[in-house]
Write a protein that holds these residues in place. Structure first.
Motif, PDB file in Angstrom:
ATOM      1  N   HIS A   1       0.826  -1.214   0.000  1.00 45.43           N
ATOM      2  CA  HIS A   1       0.000   0.000   0.000  1.00 45.43           C
ATOM      3  C   HIS A   1       0.860   1.264   0.000  1.00 45.43           C
ATOM      4  CE1 HIS A   1      -4.063  -1.561   0.134  1.00 45.43           C
ATOM      5  NE2 HIS A   1      -3.612  -2.544   0.881  1.00 45.43           N
TER       6      HIS A   1
ATOM      7  N   GLU B   1      -4.589 -11.912  -4.707  1.00 44.55           N
ATOM      8  CA  GLU B   1      -5.335 -10.881  -3.992  1.00 44.55           C
ATOM      9  C   GLU B   1      -4.580  -9.553  -4.014  1.00 44.55           C
ATOM     10  OE1 GLU B   1      -6.322 -12.166  -0.093  1.00 44.55           O
ATOM     11  OE2 GLU B   1      -7.540 -13.861  -0.759  1.00 44.55           O
TER      12      GLU B   1
ATOM     13  N   GLU C   1      -5.929  -6.151  -5.822  1.00 45.38           N
ATOM     14  CA  GLU C   1      -6.158  -4.974  -4.986  1.00 45.38           C
ATOM     15  C   GLU C   1      -5.343  -3.766  -5.441  1.00 45.38           C
ATOM     16  OE1 GLU C   1      -6.132  -3.746  -0.236  1.00 45.38           O
ATOM     17  OE2 GLU C   1      -5.565  -5.772  -0.849  1.00 45.38           O
TER      18      GLU C   1
END
Length: 224
Positions: A173, A194, A198
């Motif tokens: 992130h 995933e 994302e």
């Protein structure tokens, strides 16, 4: 016009033949998924110039043909799974190394490096040496050292896979936040579906050297 275009990337790898073409938009994140041995990392090596590739390939970055330029002339940053820091240099000197090599004064380079260390939550690490860093800390230093050079394209070759899941998620992130801030274009090789879904705008799935699925991340269906 696409910001990055790779056409006819071909290479013999183990028992398979890689043959890949794809493109990316400026400021986007593209993830390349696939099992071990599918040729994902070799694609990044072809883009970066670490593997020369075969005649007929075309690699266009920001309107410039970099197909057969040496790696140092491509303006492409590459971060590996295992850190490639200089063990004899402290963190500050590792991050400022490229700027100084490019002709910037040591004082100005270190000032800029300090700013980048703050972005990566590495304040107070300036005098630490790579051997004293955790895996996550070392990868953050690698990312800072790479991004401070303002590459036109960032390649992440399993850069987060050696980290535990919470740390991997946090650093992923951070990369996305920095991408939004600096608008750099990135291609990430990962096993984590995933994570790819994302963080990515586009996902490419490879098998035995070929692309078997390509499209928007929002259209990608997770599999077991």
């Amino acid at each position: 016009m696409d910001y990055f275009v790779a056409e006819n990337l071909k290479e013999d790898f183990a028992s398979i033949q890689i043959d890949v073409s794809f493109s990316c938009q400026k400021g986007s994140m593209t993830s390349i998924l696939g099992p071990s041995g599918s040729g994902k990392s070799t694609v990044l090596r072809l883009i970066s110039g670490l593997n020369r590739g075969k005649e007929g390939q075309k690699i266009i970055l920001d309107g410039h043909d970099i197909s057969f330029l040496p790696p140092a002339k491509r303006n492409v940053g590459l971060v590996f799974q295992n850190h490639t820091l200089f063990d004899h240099l402290n963190v500050l000197d590792n991050v400022s190394y490229g700027l100084i090599s490019g002709g910037m004064s040591k004082k100005e380079a270190r000032k800029e490096a300090l700013d980048f260390l703050k972005l990566f939550e590495l304040e107070g690490f300036e005098k630490r040496y790579p051997g004293t860093l955790s895996g996550g800390e070392a990868q953050r230093v690698c990312l800072a050292r790479t991004l401070i050079m303002n590459p036109k394209l960032l390649l992440l070759d399993e850069a987060l896979s050696a980290l535990d899941k919470p740390l991997r998620k946090k650093l992923a992130h951070l990369i996305k936040d920095l991408q939004n801030r600096f608008n750099f274009t990135a291609i990430m090789v990962t096993h984590d579906q995933e994570e790819a879904k994302e963080l990515s705008d586009q996902i490419i799935k490879m098998q035995r050297g070929k692309i078997i699925w390509q499209g928007k991340a929002c259209d990608f269906e997770l599999t077991d």
